[in-house]
Design a protein around this motif. Structure first.
Motif, PDB file in Angstrom:
ATOM      1  N   GLU A 193      38.024  40.644  29.371  1.00  0.00           N
ATOM      2  CA  GLU A 193      39.103  40.338  28.433  1.00  0.00           C
ATOM      3  C   GLU A 193      39.622  41.588  27.760  1.00  0.00           C
ATOM      4  N   HIS A 194      38.752  42.559  27.562  1.00  0.00           N
ATOM      5  CA  HIS A 194      39.138  43.814  26.910  1.00  0.00           C
ATOM      6  C   HIS A 194      38.895  44.981  27.859  1.00  0.00           C
ATOM      7  N   GLY A 195      39.467  46.134  27.537  1.00  0.00           N
ATOM      8  CA  GLY A 195      39.424  47.293  28.425  1.00  0.00           C
ATOM      9  C   GLY A 195      38.193  48.158  28.308  1.00  0.00           C
ATOM     10  N   ARG A 196      37.236  47.779  27.478  1.00  0.00           N
ATOM     11  CA  ARG A 196      35.984  48.534  27.378  1.00  0.00           C
ATOM     12  C   ARG A 196      34.822  47.560  27.499  1.00  0.00           C
ATOM     13  N   GLN A 197      33.735  48.049  28.163  1.00  0.00           N
ATOM     14  CA  GLN A 197      32.578  47.196  28.397  1.00  0.00           C
ATOM     15  C   GLN A 197      31.290  47.961  28.054  1.00  0.00           C
ATOM     16  N   ARG A 198      30.330  47.247  27.537  1.00  0.00           N
ATOM     17  CA  ARG A 198      29.023  47.834  27.247  1.00  0.00           C
ATOM     18  C   ARG A 198      27.986  47.191  28.168  1.00  0.00           C
ATOM     19  N   TRP A 199      27.320  48.041  28.942  1.00  0.00           N
ATOM     20  CA  TRP A 199      26.341  47.584  29.927  1.00  0.00           C
ATOM     21  C   TRP A 199      24.935  47.908  29.435  1.00  0.00           C
ATOM     22  N   THR A 200      23.997  47.003  29.676  1.00  0.00           N
ATOM     23  CA  THR A 200      22.609  47.210  29.271  1.00  0.00           C
ATOM     24  C   THR A 200      21.695  46.948  30.459  1.00  0.00           C
ATOM     25  N   LEU A 201      20.909  47.952  30.820  1.00  0.00           N
ATOM     26  CA  LEU A 201      19.896  47.777  31.850  1.00  0.00           C
ATOM     27  C   LEU A 201      18.687  47.117  31.189  1.00  0.00           C
ATOM     28  N   LEU A 202      18.511  45.837  31.442  1.00  0.00           N
ATOM     29  CA  LEU A 202      17.518  45.044  30.724  1.00  0.00           C
ATOM     30  C   LEU A 202      16.150  45.063  31.388  1.00  0.00           C
ATOM     31  N   SER A 203      16.134  45.099  32.713  1.00  0.00           N
ATOM     32  CA  SER A 203      14.854  44.992  33.400  1.00  0.00           C
ATOM     33  C   SER A 203      14.961  45.529  34.817  1.00  0.00           C
ATOM     34  N   GLU A 204      13.875  46.134  35.303  1.00  0.00           N
ATOM     35  CA  GLU A 204      13.749  46.527  36.708  1.00  0.00           C
ATOM     36  C   GLU A 204      12.340  46.194  37.177  1.00  0.00           C
ATOM     37  N   ASN A 205      12.250  45.399  38.227  1.00  0.00           N
ATOM     38  CA  ASN A 205      10.958  44.978  38.752  1.00  0.00           C
ATOM     39  C   ASN A 205      10.781  45.385  40.209  1.00  0.00           C
ATOM     40  N   ALA A 206      11.598  46.295  40.677  1.00  0.00           N
ATOM     41  CA  ALA A 206      11.624  46.633  42.101  1.00  0.00           C
ATOM     42  C   ALA A 206      10.769  47.850  42.410  1.00  0.00           C
ATOM     43  N   GLY A 207      10.262  47.894  43.626  1.00  0.00           N
ATOM     44  CA  GLY A 207       9.571  49.082  44.086  1.00  0.00           C
ATOM     45  C   GLY A 207      10.511  50.269  44.180  1.00  0.00           C
ATOM     46  N   TRP A 208      11.805  49.984  44.318  1.00  0.00           N
ATOM     47  CA  TRP A 208      12.812  51.043  44.418  1.00  0.00           C
ATOM     48  C   TRP A 208      13.466  51.362  43.071  1.00  0.00           C
ATOM     49  N   ARG A 209      12.852  50.972  41.981  1.00  0.00           N
ATOM     50  CA  ARG A 209      13.510  51.121  40.678  1.00  0.00           C
ATOM     51  C   ARG A 209      13.841  52.574  40.340  1.00  0.00           C
ATOM     52  N   ASN A 210      13.106  53.524  40.919  1.00  0.00           N
ATOM     53  CA  ASN A 210      13.369  54.935  40.631  1.00  0.00           C
ATOM     54  C   ASN A 210      14.510  55.515  41.464  1.00  0.00           C
ATOM     55  N   VAL A 211      15.032  54.721  42.398  1.00  0.00           N
ATOM     56  CA  VAL A 211      16.127  55.215  43.235  1.00  0.00           C
ATOM     57  C   VAL A 211      17.343  54.290  43.210  1.00  0.00           C
ATOM     58  N   ASN A 212      17.208  53.091  42.655  1.00  0.00           N
ATOM     59  CA  ASN A 212      18.341  52.158  42.618  1.00  0.00           C
ATOM     60  C   ASN A 212      19.471  52.711  41.758  1.00  0.00           C
ATOM     61  N   THR A 213      20.676  52.735  42.329  1.00  0.00           N
ATOM     62  CA  THR A 213      21.876  53.179  41.629  1.00  0.00           C
ATOM     63  C   THR A 213      22.872  52.025  41.628  1.00  0.00           C
ATOM     64  N   PHE A 214      23.260  51.600  40.438  1.00  0.00           N
ATOM     65  CA  PHE A 214      24.104  50.411  40.264  1.00  0.00           C
ATOM     66  C   PHE A 214      25.443  50.827  39.673  1.00  0.00           C
ATOM     67  N   GLY A 215      26.525  50.227  40.193  1.00  0.00           N
ATOM     68  CA  GLY A 215      27.837  50.560  39.652  1.00  0.00           C
ATOM     69  C   GLY A 215      28.878  49.519  40.017  1.00  0.00           C
ATOM     70  N   PHE A 216      30.154  49.878  39.790  1.00  0.00           N
ATOM     71  CA  PHE A 216      31.249  48.945  40.052  1.00  0.00           C
ATOM     72  C   PHE A 216      32.295  49.584  40.951  1.00  0.00           C
ATOM     73  N   TYR A 217      33.158  48.739  41.517  1.00  0.00           N
ATOM     74  CA  TYR A 217      34.288  49.207  42.313  1.00  0.00           C
ATOM     75  C   TYR A 217      35.419  48.191  42.191  1.00  0.00           C
ATOM     76  N   ASN A 218      36.644  48.671  42.348  1.00  0.00           N
ATOM     77  CA  ASN A 218      37.822  47.795  42.385  1.00  0.00           C
ATOM     78  C   ASN A 218      38.889  48.491  43.226  1.00  0.00           C
ATOM     79  N   ASP A 219      40.061  47.919  43.292  1.00  0.00           N
ATOM     80  CA  ASP A 219      41.105  48.487  44.147  1.00  0.00           C
ATOM     81  C   ASP A 219      42.110  49.346  43.383  1.00  0.00           C
ATOM     82  N   ILE A 220      41.781  49.713  42.152  1.00  0.00           N
ATOM     83  CA  ILE A 220      42.692  50.538  41.349  1.00  0.00           C
ATOM     84  C   ILE A 220      42.947  51.884  42.018  1.00  0.00           C
ATOM     85  N   ALA A 221      41.897  52.492  42.572  1.00  0.00           N
ATOM     86  CA  ALA A 221      42.034  53.812  43.200  1.00  0.00           C
ATOM     87  C   ALA A 221      42.015  53.693  44.721  1.00  0.00           C
ATOM     88  N   GLY A 222      42.612  52.636  45.229  1.00  0.00           N
ATOM     89  CA  GLY A 222      42.678  52.454  46.669  1.00  0.00           C
ATOM     90  C   GLY A 222      41.401  51.913  47.273  1.00  0.00           C
TER      91      GLY A 222
END
Length: 226
Positions: free
Chosen positions: A48-77
């Motif tokens: 609804e608004h142009g700014r967002q606050r993200w919180t990493l709440l939990s990681e239970n994975a064996g790959w937690r030290n390498v997992n990279t999380f992010g977003f994508y859209n079609d704004i930049a092609g």
């Protein structure tokens, strides 16, 4: 009789060889919530608004030290992946983004084993939607599971994810909760490897108007009492 025995043996083999792929449930105070997208549906969010606050709440994975999380859209092609959390982050970490209001946004996760920010051949990467340019046609979109929990903001609600083998409890005030399964080779559908909460941040002008509204309401109450 031999054919019947063979059929039963084949069924037993399939049942024992195939992983259990049961979507977990998320509930609050015993009431099950409805996911924004099912196990065979794309997941994208708009804000609804142009700014967002993200919180990493939990990681239970064996790959937690390498997992990279992010977003994508079609704004930049559709070619840009923006990182929100990387493998060096741990709960509870906060990040702020500026995704324009109303823009369809998908999510990705990369098991970045060498921490170079680039996907190599042996590094699993998953996407939440095929409808955006960066998405894929395979079943990677099934690795994301999200809920609109904005109705519970301000209540410090506790959300419980149950996947049959364990339960995971998360509390806080968010608009959305995203549960990630980072398998990459085939989802096991426990979706407890990473839990991310996100809230839209109102623009300063909106907050000012809200504050003025509260002040005006207080003034009216005082006048009414006189």
């Amino acid at each position: 009789m031999k054919k019947l025995f063979t059929a039963f043996a084949l069924i037993a083999l399939i049942l024992t060889a195939a992983p259990i792929q049961a979507i977990p449930t998320v509930s609050i105070s015993g009431s099950e919530l409805t996911a924004l997208a099912g196990p065979n549906e794309d997941l994208s969010l708009t804000f609804e608004h142009g700014r967002q606050r993200w919180t990493l709440l939990s990681e239970n994975a064996g790959w937690r030290n390498v997992n990279t999380f992010g977003f994508y859209n079609d704004i930049a092609g559709g070619t840009d992946r923006t990182v929100i959390f990387n493998g060096y982050d741990s709960p509870v970490t906060h990040r702020t983004t500026n995704i324009a209001a109303g823009v369809e946004t998908g999510f990705w996760n990369l098991a970045d084993f060498d921490h170079n920010g680039i996907r190599n051949g042996n590094e699993p990467m998953v996407f939440s939607t095929r409808s955006l340019s960066m998405g894929t046609d395979d079943d990677h979109y099934q690795f994301f599971y999200a809920f609109d929990v904005s109705a519970y903001r301000g209540t410090d609600a506790e959300f419980t994810l149950a996947n049959g083998s364990r339960t995971l409890r998360t509390s806080g005030n968010f608009d959305y909760l995203i549960y990630l399964d980072d398998s990459g080779a085939g989802p096991d559908y426990d979706h407890n490897d990473m839990v991310v909460g996100v809230s839209a941040v109102p623009e300063p002008a909106t907050m000012l108007l809200f504050g003025l509204g509260l002040a005006g309401a207080g003034l009216m109450r005082r006048r009414h009492r006189k």
